[in-house]
Enzyme design. Structure first.
Site, PDB file in Angstrom:
ATOM      1  N   HIS A  55       5.937   1.651   0.828  1.00 47.20           N
ATOM      2  CA  HIS A  55       4.539   1.314   1.069  1.00 47.20           C
ATOM      3  C   HIS A  55       4.024   2.201   2.203  1.00 47.20           C
ATOM      4  O   HIS A  55       4.801   2.702   3.025  1.00 47.20           O
ATOM      5  CB  HIS A  55       4.400  -0.148   1.471  1.00 47.20           C
ATOM      6  CG  HIS A  55       4.632  -1.110   0.352  1.00 47.20           C
ATOM      7  ND1 HIS A  55       4.254  -2.423   0.424  1.00 47.20           N
ATOM      8  CD2 HIS A  55       5.214  -0.953  -0.868  1.00 47.20           C
ATOM      9  CE1 HIS A  55       4.569  -3.047  -0.696  1.00 47.20           C
ATOM     10  NE2 HIS A  55       5.169  -2.176  -1.497  1.00 47.20           N
ATOM     11  N   GLU A  57       2.607   1.590   4.996  1.00 48.53           N
ATOM     12  CA  GLU A  57       2.987   1.162   6.342  1.00 48.53           C
ATOM     13  C   GLU A  57       4.420   1.574   6.671  1.00 48.53           C
ATOM     14  O   GLU A  57       4.691   2.067   7.775  1.00 48.53           O
ATOM     15  CB  GLU A  57       2.880  -0.371   6.476  1.00 48.53           C
ATOM     16  CG  GLU A  57       1.496  -0.921   6.237  1.00 48.53           C
ATOM     17  CD  GLU A  57       1.270  -1.416   4.815  1.00 48.53           C
ATOM     18  OE1 GLU A  57       0.596  -2.452   4.657  1.00 48.53           O
ATOM     19  OE2 GLU A  57       1.754  -0.776   3.864  1.00 48.53           O
ATOM     20  N   CYS A  85       1.488  -6.594   3.316  1.00 51.56           N
ATOM     21  CA  CYS A  85       2.236  -7.597   2.553  1.00 51.56           C
ATOM     22  C   CYS A  85       3.342  -8.171   3.444  1.00 51.56           C
ATOM     23  O   CYS A  85       3.589  -7.665   4.541  1.00 51.56           O
ATOM     24  CB  CYS A  85       2.838  -6.945   1.303  1.00 51.56           C
ATOM     25  SG  CYS A  85       4.227  -5.821   1.648  1.00 51.56           S
ATOM     26  N   CYS A  88       5.968  -5.523   4.623  1.00 51.58           N
ATOM     27  CA  CYS A  88       5.456  -4.629   5.671  1.00 51.58           C
ATOM     28  C   CYS A  88       5.234  -5.376   6.976  1.00 51.58           C
ATOM     29  O   CYS A  88       5.497  -4.840   8.054  1.00 51.58           O
ATOM     30  CB  CYS A  88       4.186  -3.948   5.191  1.00 51.58           C
ATOM     31  SG  CYS A  88       4.493  -2.780   3.842  1.00 51.58           S
TER      32      CYS A  88
END
Length: 162
Positions: A55, A57, A85, A88
């Protein structure tokens, strides 16, 4: 950080989100800022990297940690185009990020209050400040445009098959 500073860093994250969309990934971008300078950049790449943890992040946190030579990013802030999410959020807390600034809320997996609020849970030992809604309309438009284009492409493929 000032509102103008938050917007400037979010614009950089939005540019990275555009790069994700261009490569066929869900358009999410993130930057890690330390001392007023960007030290980590990332955009979604789980598909291209064959990595469910890639992701935006996580990619930005990894780059910042390598560049600073420490997995603890205690004096850093993270700017991301969509609400993080749970995966993360966990990485952000473990990295000791001081503050998260996000653009659009995520009604499906948001961990800053949309679904759960992991950062507000006082049972967790690190507490990250959270600011949401920075350039939210632009971030949401990028996401909705991406998914609308995918739906159109799917309909066109179905029509061509008929």
């Amino acid at each position: 950080m000032s509102v103008a500073g938050d917007e400037a860093f979010m614009r950089e994250a939005l540019t990275l989100a555009g790069a994700a969309a261009h490569s066929g990934e869900v358009p999410v971008g993130a930057v890690v800022v330390c001392g007023g300078a960007v030290v980590g950049r990332g955009y979604n790449r789980p598909i291209s990297a064959h990595d469910p943890t890639a992701h935006a992040e996580i990619v930005a946190l990894r780059e910042a940690a390598r560049g600073l030579g420490n997995y603890r990013l205690a004096d850093c802030e993270l700017y991301v185009t969509i609400e993080p999410c749970p995966m993360c959020a966990g990485a952000i807390m473990h990295a000791r990020i001081t503050r998260v600034v996000y653009g659009a809320r995520d009604s499906k997996t948001g961990a800053c209050g949309s679904i759960v609020d992991l950062f507000a849970d006082r049972r967790i030992n690190h507490h990250t400040a959270v600011s949401g809604g920075v350039l939210a309309a632009e971030a949401a438009a990028l996401l909705s445009g991406f998914f609308a284009a995918r739906r159109r492409a799917g309909r066109e493929a179905d029509d061509a098959a008929d």
